[in-house]
Design an enzyme around this catalytic site. Structure first.
Site, short mmCIF file in Angstrom:
data_model
loop_
_atom_site.label_atom_id
_atom_site.label_comp_id
_atom_site.label_asym_id
_atom_site.label_seq_id
_atom_site.Cartn_x
_atom_site.Cartn_y
_atom_site.Cartn_z
N LYS A 25 33.59 45.80 53.40
CA LYS A 25 35.04 46.05 53.54
C LYS A 25 35.30 47.44 54.12
CE LYS A 25 35.88 45.58 49.11
NZ LYS A 25 34.62 45.17 48.51
N ARG A 100 42.60 44.11 43.11
CA ARG A 100 41.36 43.51 42.62
C ARG A 100 41.59 42.59 41.42
NH1 ARG A 100 37.39 47.50 44.61
NH2 ARG A 100 35.32 46.70 44.20
N ARG A 139 21.55 50.18 49.92
CA ARG A 139 22.48 51.32 49.97
C ARG A 139 22.14 52.33 48.87
NH1 ARG A 139 28.78 50.06 49.60
NH2 ARG A 139 28.39 50.02 47.36
N ARG A 145 24.60 55.84 45.46
CA ARG A 145 25.85 55.65 44.72
C ARG A 145 25.54 55.25 43.29
NH1 ARG A 145 30.70 52.22 47.47
NH2 ARG A 145 30.75 51.21 45.44
N ARG A 156 29.39 44.21 38.58
CA ARG A 156 30.43 44.18 39.62
C ARG A 156 30.61 42.77 40.17
NH1 ARG A 156 27.76 48.53 43.11
NH2 ARG A 156 29.33 48.19 44.72
P1 ADP Z 1 32.60 47.80 46.05
O1 ADP Z 1 33.60 46.85 46.62
O2 ADP Z 1 31.31 47.83 46.79
O3 ADP Z 1 32.38 47.59 44.56
P2 ADP Z 1 34.52 50.03 45.96
O4 ADP Z 1 34.28 51.39 46.50
O5 ADP Z 1 35.63 49.24 46.51
O6 ADP Z 1 33.12 49.29 46.19
O7 ADP Z 1 34.72 50.11 44.37
C1 ADP Z 1 33.81 50.79 43.55
C2 ADP Z 1 34.28 50.77 42.09
O8 ADP Z 1 35.53 51.47 41.99
C3 ADP Z 1 34.55 49.41 41.48
O9 ADP Z 1 33.38 48.80 40.97
C4 ADP Z 1 35.53 49.79 40.34
O10 ADP Z 1 34.84 50.38 39.25
C5 ADP Z 1 36.37 50.88 40.98
N1 ADP Z 1 37.56 50.33 41.64
C6 ADP Z 1 37.86 50.41 42.98
N2 ADP Z 1 39.02 49.80 43.24
C7 ADP Z 1 39.48 49.31 42.06
C8 ADP Z 1 40.62 48.56 41.67
N3 ADP Z 1 41.55 48.17 42.57
N4 ADP Z 1 40.77 48.22 40.36
C9 ADP Z 1 39.87 48.59 39.46
N5 ADP Z 1 38.75 49.29 39.75
C10 ADP Z 1 38.55 49.66 41.04
#
Ligand code: ADP
Length: 221
Positions: A25, A100, A139, A145, A156
């Site tokens: 994404k 989400r 990654r 990370r 996740r």
């Molecule tokens: P990925 O899609 O690879 O998990 P992101 O950078 O989008 O990576 O998100 C990393 C983490 O940040 C998520 O696992 C969650 O803990 C938190 N997070 C990000 N966006 C949200 C959201 N909209 N609601 C709740 N937690 C979020």
């Protein structure tokens, strides 16, 4: 896709890039940002910046993220509420990592409705789960990370299936155009598919009908 420039805030385009963890994404959103001039708003990046600041909220968020769990809806909705007006003031915004959960989607709708906006388009990246896990573990070696451990990745994925997938149905039921794109292959190949899936120069606008003149530049295809 073409460069866009909104003359009226009501014309701002609201897009969502959607997909499971590791589906690319962020990578694709950056490309769409440069090409379609949409402001890329990544909640993951915003949260990581908060963690890096070491604030009390950041520390709590860091623990939640490292475990692979979602941060509370109220917290993330407040963060987006703070950023959205600025993003909406431009040509438009591409949300990455948000909404989400269905509650977040409902909160977003309410925020957008206040400005006369709605979600125009959702691009949903599709990648088989085995490849997602492989990508995230790779990654982990490159970027380190904290949430790219096997345990956090499993959590996740679990959260994605339990809470996030339903967001797509939510938008489909509302009649929002959900464009499914094969997210396998190189970033270039995926970006090309996204372009092809959005064939017309005004593809970002079509879903909610014409919004008047708001674009400049030629077709980038
Ligand atoms: P990925 O899609 O690879 O998990 P992101 O950078 O989008 O990576 O998100 C990393 C983490 O940040 C998520 O696992 C969650 O803990 C938190 N997070 C990000 N966006 C949200 C959201 N909209 N609601 C709740 N937690 C979020």
């Amino acid at each position: 896709m073409v460069a866009v420039q909104a003359q009226d805030p009501a014309q701002a385009v609201i897009g969502v890039i959607f997909g499971p963890p590791g589906s690319g994404k962020g990578t694709q959103a950056s490309r769409i940002e440069s090409e379609a001039m949409l402001k890329h708003l990544s909640t993951g990046e915003i949260l990581r910046a908060e963690v890096a600041k070491g604030t009390p909220t950041g520390k709590e968020v860091g623990r939640i993220m490292a475990a692979g769990d979602l941060v509370p809806d109220e917290l993330i909705v407040d963060i987006v509420r703070g950023r959205l007006p600025e993003a909406e003031a431009g040509a438009g915004v591409l949300l990455d990592g948000f909404p989400r959960t269905v509650r977040q989607a409902q909160a977003l709708d309410a925020m957008l409705a206040e400005e006369g906006h709605r979600v125009d388009r959702v691009i949903a990246l599709e990648v088989p789960e085995a490849e997602l896990v492989e990508r995230l573990l790779h990654r982990a070696e490159v970027e380190g990370r904290s949430d790219d451990t096997r345990e956090a990745i499993a959590e996740r994925m679990h959260e994605y299936h339990k809470l996030t997938e339903a967001v797509l149905d939510y938008y489909r039921r509302q009649g929002v155009d959900v464009v499914r794109v094969d997210g396998t292959g190189s970033p270039d190949q995926v970006f090309e598919r996204i372009r092809r899936a959005l064939p017309s120069p005004s593809a970002w606008e079509d879903a909610s009908g014409p919004k008047g003149p708001g674009r400049v530049g030629g077709d980038a295809n």
